[in-house]
Motif scaffolding. Sequence first.
Motif: not given
Length: 292
Positions: A106-111, A126-139, A247-250
């Motif tokens: 559920p947390d927004m993360n990647a490694f 999956t949390g990152l994919l569901y809670k971020m838009d594509r521009d943010e995921v791309e970053a 991420l800061g608002r998570a």
Amino acid sequence: MKRVLLFLATNLAVILVLSVVLNLVMAALGVQYYSIGGYLVIAVVFGFGGSFISLFMSKWIAKRSVGAYVIEQPRDQMEQWLVNTVARQAQAAGVKMPEVAIYDSPDMNAFATGPSKNNSLIAVSTGLLYKMDRDEVEAVLGHEMSHVANGDMVTMTLIQGVLNTFVIFLARVIAGVISNAMRGNDQQGQGLGGLAYFAVVMVLELVFGIVASVIVAWFSRQREYRADAGGAQLAGRQKMISALERLGRAHEEPHLEGQLAAFGIQGGKRTLGELLMSHPPIEKRIAALRGM
């Protein structure tokens, strides 16, 4: 429970392998365990050996510890976009295409992990994919790709190996000095007994280990700044800033542990100020990007 069993089994296997290697090296060099040469061999074998075995097994361990699904054939538009984005960034960064994986959290993360920049894995939650838009995921993907392109996995392994070696070596040398001092000039005097010697070694390793952890954490924070800058170059500065602000608002705490946590986009809570933090505070990372 699965993670705990995997951790215990992996570490037991590493200890067994290193013990065999240690005995072979000791016999080949003809050195005694309780000597400066013996201490150095023990330190090098266990200091570097454990770090490099972990590095070589990093992708295998990561996939099983988080239950990652590696995208071999994209099943939907999101997976296709992920693979295409990573492929484009890998080409721009001049590295071979990493494996791309998704894990359920559920947390927004990647490694990112892997034994080299041309043999790596980038995984997103999956949390990152569901809670971020594509521009943010791309970053975020650009941030992780920068870890790969910078060779951070190998660099961190080398630094950890050097520090582990010093910790193990110094602890045993100082314990030996203490034992000799207790024995004094009288050859009949008693130094540290077996259990007492190892107790002193363990205490010294704990103290030196804390100092080593501070050094590793400092380097890790500098590495995160570089990865943020790399993510800004690959995806765009504003996209990287937006991803960090999200991420800061998570409110969720990161679920990654150990080495995976150090290479995640999101760090944990502050410990001893920032001394033992693997990631700088989000506000400092954003400020650094704004100052680029």
